[in-house]
Design a protein around this motif. Sequence first.
Motif, mmCIF file in Angstrom:
data_model
loop_
_atom_site.group_PDB
_atom_site.id
_atom_site.type_symbol
_atom_site.label_atom_id
_atom_site.label_comp_id
_atom_site.label_asym_id
_atom_site.label_seq_id
_atom_site.Cartn_x
_atom_site.Cartn_y
_atom_site.Cartn_z
ATOM 1 N N GLN B 157 -4.500 -14.841 -24.230
ATOM 2 C CA GLN B 157 -3.523 -13.718 -25.406
ATOM 3 C C GLN B 157 -3.702 -12.725 -23.851
ATOM 4 O O GLN B 157 -2.993 -11.284 -23.567
ATOM 5 C CB GLN B 157 -3.803 -12.732 -26.101
ATOM 6 N N LEU B 158 -4.336 -13.138 -23.161
ATOM 7 C CA LEU B 158 -4.612 -12.041 -21.623
ATOM 8 C C LEU B 158 -3.974 -12.758 -20.795
ATOM 9 O O LEU B 158 -2.483 -13.013 -21.089
ATOM 10 C CB LEU B 158 -5.897 -12.598 -20.516
ATOM 11 N N LYS B 159 -3.003 -10.378 -20.049
ATOM 12 C CA LYS B 159 -1.552 -10.778 -19.605
ATOM 13 C C LYS B 159 -2.112 -9.811 -18.544
ATOM 14 O O LYS B 159 -1.584 -10.425 -17.095
ATOM 15 C CB LYS B 159 -0.369 -10.226 -20.218
ATOM 16 N N SER B 160 -3.138 -8.743 -18.170
ATOM 17 C CA SER B 160 -3.004 -8.113 -17.155
ATOM 18 C C SER B 160 -4.492 -8.980 -16.546
ATOM 19 O O SER B 160 -4.436 -9.136 -14.831
ATOM 20 C CB SER B 160 -4.243 -6.538 -16.846
ATOM 21 N N ILE B 161 -5.509 -9.490 -17.156
ATOM 22 C CA ILE B 161 -6.426 -10.090 -16.543
ATOM 23 C C ILE B 161 -6.474 -11.503 -16.613
ATOM 24 O O ILE B 161 -5.838 -12.081 -17.179
ATOM 25 C CB ILE B 161 -7.748 -10.067 -18.198
ATOM 26 N N GLY B 162 -6.181 -11.653 -15.445
ATOM 27 C CA GLY B 162 -5.907 -13.039 -14.470
ATOM 28 C C GLY B 162 -5.014 -13.157 -13.904
ATOM 29 O O GLY B 162 -4.891 -14.342 -12.774
ATOM 30 N N GLN B 163 -4.246 -12.092 -14.031
ATOM 31 C CA GLN B 163 -2.991 -10.828 -12.621
ATOM 32 C C GLN B 163 -3.488 -10.688 -11.550
ATOM 33 O O GLN B 163 -4.478 -9.513 -11.832
ATOM 34 C CB GLN B 163 -1.945 -10.800 -13.166
ATOM 35 N N SER B 164 -3.069 -10.908 -10.450
ATOM 36 C CA SER B 164 -3.379 -10.541 -9.171
ATOM 37 C C SER B 164 -3.085 -9.053 -9.291
ATOM 38 O O SER B 164 -1.694 -8.789 -9.234
ATOM 39 C CB SER B 164 -2.887 -10.679 -7.697
ATOM 40 N N SER B 165 -3.666 -7.841 -8.757
ATOM 41 C CA SER B 165 -3.233 -6.552 -9.460
ATOM 42 C C SER B 165 -3.987 -5.607 -8.176
ATOM 43 O O SER B 165 -4.733 -5.525 -7.955
ATOM 44 C CB SER B 165 -3.906 -5.872 -10.828
ATOM 45 N N ALA B 166 -2.972 -5.301 -7.602
ATOM 46 C CA ALA B 166 -2.642 -3.984 -6.816
ATOM 47 C C ALA B 166 -3.291 -3.352 -7.159
ATOM 48 O O ALA B 166 -4.087 -2.757 -7.716
ATOM 49 C CB ALA B 166 -1.138 -3.595 -5.926
ATOM 50 N N ARG B 167 -4.918 -2.816 -5.578
ATOM 51 C CA ARG B 167 -5.886 -1.532 -6.295
ATOM 52 C C ARG B 167 -5.116 -0.900 -5.956
ATOM 53 O O ARG B 167 -4.268 -0.532 -5.632
ATOM 54 C CB ARG B 167 -6.256 -1.956 -4.645
ATOM 55 N N LEU B 168 -5.507 -0.253 -7.249
ATOM 56 C CA LEU B 168 -5.272 1.449 -7.405
ATOM 57 C C LEU B 168 -5.264 2.735 -6.944
ATOM 58 O O LEU B 168 -5.029 3.240 -5.840
ATOM 59 C CB LEU B 168 -5.985 1.505 -8.904
ATOM 60 N N ASP B 169 -7.146 1.945 -5.955
ATOM 61 C CA ASP B 169 -7.497 3.447 -4.589
ATOM 62 C C ASP B 169 -6.451 2.911 -3.624
ATOM 63 O O ASP B 169 -7.056 4.204 -2.139
ATOM 64 C CB ASP B 169 -8.706 3.725 -4.863
ATOM 65 N N LEU B 170 -6.394 1.881 -3.916
ATOM 66 C CA LEU B 170 -5.075 1.658 -1.739
ATOM 67 C C LEU B 170 -4.804 2.181 -0.583
ATOM 68 O O LEU B 170 -4.156 3.005 -0.125
ATOM 69 C CB LEU B 170 -5.552 -0.010 -1.651
ATOM 70 N N PRO B 171 -3.409 3.115 -2.284
ATOM 71 C CA PRO B 171 -2.695 3.621 -1.027
ATOM 72 C C PRO B 171 -3.067 4.945 -0.530
ATOM 73 O O PRO B 171 -2.662 5.121 0.033
ATOM 74 C CB PRO B 171 -0.863 4.172 -2.618
ATOM 75 N N GLY B 172 -3.841 5.828 -1.708
ATOM 76 C CA GLY B 172 -4.446 6.616 -1.046
ATOM 77 C C GLY B 172 -4.796 7.288 0.086
ATOM 78 O O GLY B 172 -5.170 7.476 1.288
ATOM 79 N N LYS B 173 -5.592 6.083 0.777
ATOM 80 C CA LYS B 173 -6.543 5.734 1.395
ATOM 81 C C LYS B 173 -5.268 5.224 3.060
ATOM 82 O O LYS B 173 -5.496 6.196 4.049
ATOM 83 C CB LYS B 173 -7.226 4.076 1.237
ATOM 84 N N ILE B 174 -4.210 4.481 2.479
ATOM 85 C CA ILE B 174 -3.054 4.125 3.505
ATOM 86 C C ILE B 174 -2.659 5.359 3.841
ATOM 87 O O ILE B 174 -1.976 5.513 5.428
ATOM 88 C CB ILE B 174 -2.845 3.095 2.937
ATOM 89 N N PHE B 175 -2.322 6.141 3.437
ATOM 90 C CA PHE B 175 -1.337 7.294 3.436
ATOM 91 C C PHE B 175 -2.118 8.160 4.129
ATOM 92 O O PHE B 175 -1.689 9.430 4.076
ATOM 93 C CB PHE B 175 -0.639 7.569 2.292
ATOM 94 N N GLY B 176 -3.279 8.717 3.766
ATOM 95 C CA GLY B 176 -4.658 9.025 4.685
ATOM 96 C C GLY B 176 -5.169 10.641 3.835
ATOM 97 O O GLY B 176 -4.616 11.700 4.330
ATOM 98 N N GLN B 177 -4.380 10.247 2.860
ATOM 99 C CA GLN B 177 -4.865 11.015 1.423
ATOM 100 C C GLN B 177 -6.428 11.916 1.728
ATOM 101 O O GLN B 177 -7.560 10.940 2.025
ATOM 102 C CB GLN B 177 -4.604 11.021 0.275
ATOM 103 N N ALA B 178 -6.584 12.753 1.153
ATOM 104 C CA ALA B 178 -8.315 13.136 1.192
ATOM 105 C C ALA B 178 -8.918 12.359 0.453
ATOM 106 O O ALA B 178 -9.031 13.092 -1.381
ATOM 107 C CB ALA B 178 -8.229 14.681 1.022
ATOM 108 N N THR B 179 -9.393 11.346 -0.277
ATOM 109 C CA THR B 179 -9.758 10.529 -1.069
ATOM 110 C C THR B 179 -11.445 10.549 -1.236
ATOM 111 O O THR B 179 -12.032 10.207 -1.726
ATOM 112 C CB THR B 179 -9.131 8.886 -1.185
#
Lengths: 161, 708
Positions: B157-179
Amino acid sequence: MTQKFDFTVNGKPVSVALDNEETPLLNVLRNELDLMGTRFGCGLEQCGCCTVLIDGVPEKCCAKPVWSVAGKAVVTIEGLGTPQRPHPLQQAFIDEQAGQCGYCLSGIIVSAKALLDKNPSPTRAQIAQALDDNICRCGSHNRIMRAVEKAAAQLRAGAPS
Amino acid sequence: MNAPVLPGPLKDNPSLARWVAFPAPGQVAINTGRVEIGQGVLTAMVQIAADELDVAMTRIAIRSGDTALTPNEGYTAGSQSIQFGGVAMRQACADVRALFLDQAAKVLACPVSELSIRDGSILRNGVTTGQDYWTLAGAVDLKANATGAGQRKPVAQLKSIGQSSARLDLPGKIFGQATFIHDMRLDGMLHARVVRQPNRGASIGAIDERAILRAAKAPVAFVRNGSFLAILGDDETAVDLAAVAADTHVKWQNVETPTAVQQEANWLLQRPAVDRIFGAEPADPKGRERFERTYTRGYLAHASISPSCGLAEFRDGHLTVWTHCQGVFPLRAALAKTLGLEASAITVHHVQGSGCYGHNGADDAAADAAIIAMQKPGVPVRVRWRRDEEFIYEPKTPAMIVKVHALLDDAGKPTDWTQEIWSPTHNQRPGAGGNLLGALALPNPPPEPPPNDVPESNGGGATRNAEPLYDIAAKRHIHHLVTETPIRTSALRGLGAMPNVFALECCIDELAERAGQDPVEYRLSITAYKRARAVIEKVAAMAGWKAGEPGGAGRGRGIAFARYKNRAAYAACVVELDVDEGVRLRHVWCATDAGLVINPDGVINQLEGGIIQSASWVLKEQVRFDNSVASGMASFDWETYPVLKFSEVPEIDIALINTKDEAPLGVGEITAGPTAAAIGNAVSHALGTRIRDLPLTRERIMASLLKE
């Protein structure tokens, strides 16, 4: 004695007044202009975290005195794209999940932009060579190089940058 | 019926409100004691909560590592965040879901069995009911303790677990935000640098304040308490210039610097040590063939890309600290002790830094900021270490000597295995016996911590992976915990696992060669463990391993295997490389079994990182000492401590097996040992001679070729 330094950052004219003309450009970006995307890594021009474009050339700015950029055009990671309008490199880095801690990425993406501006079809070896001035300690190298290849292909296909 | 057993972190923090909240309609907040250090743990936790609560990931906000909010889960370390913290999060969410279903059944006057949840809405027999988490929240007491009664979702019954999920924190780092913590700016904040005490017991002789102030070219001030000296001001450039000037204009007494001879692992022999033996009684060696080899590794730095940073503010009797350390609760306890405050008078918030890979300078930078802030009430203080400060003063992973003594049967198989280890401690984290660096410079510094290492029950420190997993009749390890060390040592990714696996897996290759057997075949002949065999067979197939491939011509292949801590995830690696004057890595294949995988791409990213970092350690890294340098450290920047570059990384292929049916295990540290040993074995295959001391530098390779 306070001196004024005029240059452009990401296309906008800026004017900063500083007592110490030797203040590194990195400190000016981060502490005077509130642009935190360019990171401090070493202060020794060794690691590449602080790479920016100065008149189109990738340069480390952690030890670059502000007087030396007067009249020049500086481009930082913030000048490439935004979440709403990502630069193809930034989109490719997201698509490839190219990063772990992400601290090195600003400098790496700027270095990659300088490479692609000059060479739109770099080989893997040329990408590696262009990024050898940037240190990634987490080991995301292969993903990063794949992302640069992907962005290059998209730019060649006409993606807006 | 027995009450269900709660996962450890949930047992320690039973109130469900510590884990889950429904702050506003449509929103879910989850709290984890684990912190993001570049490994993607926050994304994995959100995936877990999405499945167990039946809500979309986009509804979930995650808060982490905060003494005021989150569960106390100790340290984010040891590849345990998913194995323990993730399982606790699953159970907490399952319990919360069960409480809401019970409440919905009451409101709707129907049995729970008719109810389900879809993206937070309660359905009855598949039809919406107008009820959801947020309509029911007022009637459900989340301050209740977890019971373990909530059923975790079965794998199907797992839907999210086991699926590759984009890292939630990476975009901020890729756009040069104050993270990052480095990017935090507080109103009225002052920048600070510490003039570091060279060693415990050193004291300030003289300070040429005028020379330092002159160098700063802008106003800066001094803060001093005993031998703790800091420079602060509102202009970061001036503070930096003053700190550089202080290197020459502050004179220290009782300075002790390490010497070059102490940098080598062999210096550890004949030092004072606490000796311990674990495992089987020694066998009777009569009539059996003996095998003995010694492998060594030097001191390594974490070499985080960003020097450590900490912020603190002491206002109205309360100290607030921002840090990128791995354990906000242990840091709070250590700060309370150092500063003479109650823990309740301190709040510690985690803010992301760069990858740390273990106990680097993060805790110490936070303590520096706190010590200064205590002397400047009401003023927020930001301390950022200098690059050389991080290299010189971060705790290093200790040098180690690993000596294998084995007895062999007639077929050349080991029947008795002793792994003898000389190593300083792998754990001087604050709270685990160690002290905060700044505390040593204060008046009445804390005493030296007693000799200590990570207990065997936690996987051991120097003894981690000291026993082969293979079928050997008797195994034991002897640990000489060296108590006299020239520098502070503590935890780095995998602790003793890397040197131990390097030694034992290289010995297995040496034994295979003696027995005239292929290394893969030999390993399979001495292990019956199904999951061990599976990763070895898988990686050999991935790499197109051919038994009996001739080496010695400059190109080599090597294999190695380990089960991390002998009780966590399994990894096997094959390395292909060329050796001429130096080593050029071509390809690494890796097969792992880490049980249920939450985020497959996240796991692969971690494994790739572990492989590349281990390759860097093996080929390039050793902290060097030099007492002609003021600090005694010859490794103080990226030129004197080089790491693997883009042009030097190998291609990497990774396979994950058994990802559904077994309990989830961490992966951040599991490839360090197998990568190191596979490189060692491949170099030996390429050269026809074996190098047993790390790193495998050009000098060592040339020396080994000349010896031939």
